[in-house]
Enzyme design. Structure first.
Site, PDB file in Angstrom:
ATOM      1  N   LYS A 164      23.667 -12.818   6.504  1.00 22.02           N
ATOM      2  CA  LYS A 164      23.102 -12.068   5.486  1.00 22.02           C
ATOM      3  C   LYS A 164      24.462 -11.220   4.955  1.00 22.02           C
ATOM      4  O   LYS A 164      25.066 -10.440   5.609  1.00 22.02           O
ATOM      5  CB  LYS A 164      22.140 -11.068   5.988  1.00 22.02           C
ATOM      6  CG  LYS A 164      20.900 -10.972   5.277  1.00 22.02           C
ATOM      7  CD  LYS A 164      19.960 -10.264   6.106  1.00 22.02           C
ATOM      8  CE  LYS A 164      18.313 -10.005   5.295  1.00 22.02           C
ATOM      9  NZ  LYS A 164      17.506  -9.122   6.019  1.00 22.02           N
TER      10      LYS A 164
HETATM   11  O1  G3P Z   1      14.872  -7.369   6.241  1.00 22.57           O
HETATM   12  C1  G3P Z   1      15.047  -6.909   4.958  1.00 22.57           C
HETATM   13  C2  G3P Z   1      13.611  -6.116   4.323  1.00 22.57           C
HETATM   14  O2  G3P Z   1      12.681  -6.996   4.744  1.00 22.57           O
HETATM   15  C3  G3P Z   1      13.686  -4.656   4.790  1.00 22.57           C
HETATM   16  O3  G3P Z   1      12.210  -4.313   4.607  1.00 22.57           O
HETATM   17  O4  G3P Z   1      10.561  -2.534   5.093  1.00 22.57           O
HETATM   18  O5  G3P Z   1      12.962  -2.161   5.224  1.00 22.57           O
HETATM   19  O6  G3P Z   1      11.946  -2.098   3.135  1.00 22.57           O
HETATM   20  P1  G3P Z   1      12.116  -2.447   4.590  1.00 22.57           P
END
Ligand code: G3P
Length: 218
Positions: free
Chosen positions: A84
């Site tokens: 990533k």
């Molecule tokens: O892993 C990336 C993403 O899914 C993060 O989500 O909930 O931290 O905005 P969030």
């Protein structure tokens, strides 16, 4: 639509994998930090042993050389590691280099269609638009996702789209309808996909009727 789990937690990954519906895992530095004193690379290896599909592990360097070097180390942990990389100039440059070397990449922190175009041009394996975080600031995350999917279709880009930052089951239904290739879902949202009050009610009724039927037979 493939389902990835958005977590670094082994118990959650094992449980979701046991349901037979898990196609991959995405982690990020925040999710790893929630796991306490785990060694990052050891954790990535453990996850890759449970899950056959792509497992995203994020670099924390911010410069091109650091990202490429970290990515090469991470990609050696297991065959299914996807590195990533954040959506920055150095990040896109690193993705261009890595994709030429056959390293699988996932461009993260994507919030616009234009950023997604750059990720595809650089040869990213995946791109991760963050739906929920766009909604959080009053934008329309699904609109951005729809634009990315449409643009990729027009130009035949090979990069696959991971709908990320999913907050609730309704997001899952909406990203599925838009035809996203992958939804990466937090464990608590994934569990909610099973739920419907009529399923519970129906099951109670079926079991009760079966019990009464058995009593009548005896
Ligand atoms: O892993 C990336 C993403 O899914 C993060 O989500 O909930 O931290 O905005 P969030």
């Amino acid at each position: 639509m493939r389902i990835f789990l958005d977590t670094a937690n082994i118990d959650e990954i094992k449980e979701a994998a046991s349901w037979g519906i898990l196609d991959g895992v995405t982690t990020n530095p925040t999710l790893v930090s929630r796991e306490g004193k785990v060694d990052f690379k050891t954790r990535v290896k453990e996850i890759c042993e449970i899950v056959e599909g792509p497992v995203s592990a994020e670099v924390v360097s911010t410069d091109y050389d650091g990202m490429v070097s970290e990515a090469l180390t991470l990609s050696k942990i297991a065959e299914n590691v996807t590195v990533k990389i954040p959506m920055t100039k150095d990040g896109i440059k690193a993705v261009s280099t890595l994709s030429k070397q056959g390293v699988k990449t996932n461009v993260t922190l994507v919030f616009s269609a234009n950023q997604a175009i750059l990720a595809a041009k650089a040869g990213a394996t995946f791109v991760s638009p963050f739906i929920g975080r766009l909604d959080d600031i009053g934008n329309d995350g699904l609109n951005v996702l729809a634009d990315i999917l449409e643009i990729y279709k027009i130009y035949g880009f090979k990069t696959e789209v991971i709908a990320a930052s999913i907050r609730h089951p309704e997001h899952v239904r909406q990203v599925a309808l838009l035809g996203t290739h992958v939804a990466t879902i937090p464990f608590k949202v994934l569990k909610l996909l099973f739920e419907h009050p009529l399923t519970d009610k129906g099951q109670i009724r079926f079991l009760k009727d079966w019990e009464e039927y058995q009593k009548r037979l005896s």
